[in-house]
Write an enzyme that holds these catalytic residues in place. Structure first.
Site: not given
Ligand code: NI
Length: 193
Positions: A45, A50, A105-106, A147-148, A151
């Site tokens: 995701g 991000q 998480c990226l 999670h997304e 953000h």
């Molecule tokens: Ni993340």
């Protein structure tokens, strides 16, 4: 085009993102770039903040988890269609028992921690054509969305950790914000004090 992913410490990750209006300039290109960026980083995701855009948009693709290496359906076979674009998503209901799952998480490479979240959600969102949907998700799909969705509200998975655990990670997170990581994809850093 692959976009640099904002690493922990970038203020855009702490902002509440704005709703998107139909006709938003460059939206289709941004979505295409986000997919390219997510795949290049092996992510499931990716949320617009991000990549530096404080707008309510995230993408997911968990479809690879639906089949094993021989192409046979796994226990997660229901994920085969879980490749989607979510515009202006809002979780309108969250229920079920909390369960722990190791999240990453990226924007926070190299750190994975157990996070407890409720098991089922109801989500309202618009698709790429700005058509409204209300859908229920559970299990891994709900987890990815939670999670997304966080953000877009300026919340990162480490914000859910107990205070002591978070304190233990502080040094690592500060180092990451200053560029100390062995992530294999392009990141952009904002050093924390
Ligand atoms: Ni993340």
């Amino acid at each position: 085009m692959i976009l640099p992913i904002r690493a922990y410490g970038d203020p855009v990750l702490k902002k509440v993102a704005q709703d998107i209006k139909p006709g938003h300039a460059g939206l289709q290109q941004l979505i295409a770039d986000m997919y390219e960026t997510m795949y290049a980083a092996n992510g499931v995701g990716l949320a617009a903040p991000q990549v530096g855009q404080s707008i309510r948009l995230f993408i997911v693709d968990a479809s690879p988890f639906a089949v094993d290496e021989d192409g046979k359906p796994t226990e997660e076979a229901y994920l085969k269609d879980f490749k989607k674009v979510f515009i202006n998503p809002y979780i309108v209901d969250e229920e079920g028992e909390e369960w722990p799952f190791e999240e990453g998480c990226l924007s926070i490479p190299g750190i994975r921690e157990n996070v407890s979240r409720q098991s089922r959600i109801v989500l309202q969102y618009l698709d790429e054509d700005f058509k409204a949907h209300e859908e229920a998700y559970e299990g891994f799909a709900a987890r990815v969305i939670q999670h997304e969705h966080d953000h877009l509200d300026g919340i990162l998975f480490v914000d859910h950790l107990p205070a002591l655990r978070r304190r233990l990670l502080q040094g690592k997170l500060r180092d990451l914000s200053r560029g100390k990581t062995d992530a294999s994809y392009k990141l952009r850093f904002t050093p924390m004090k």
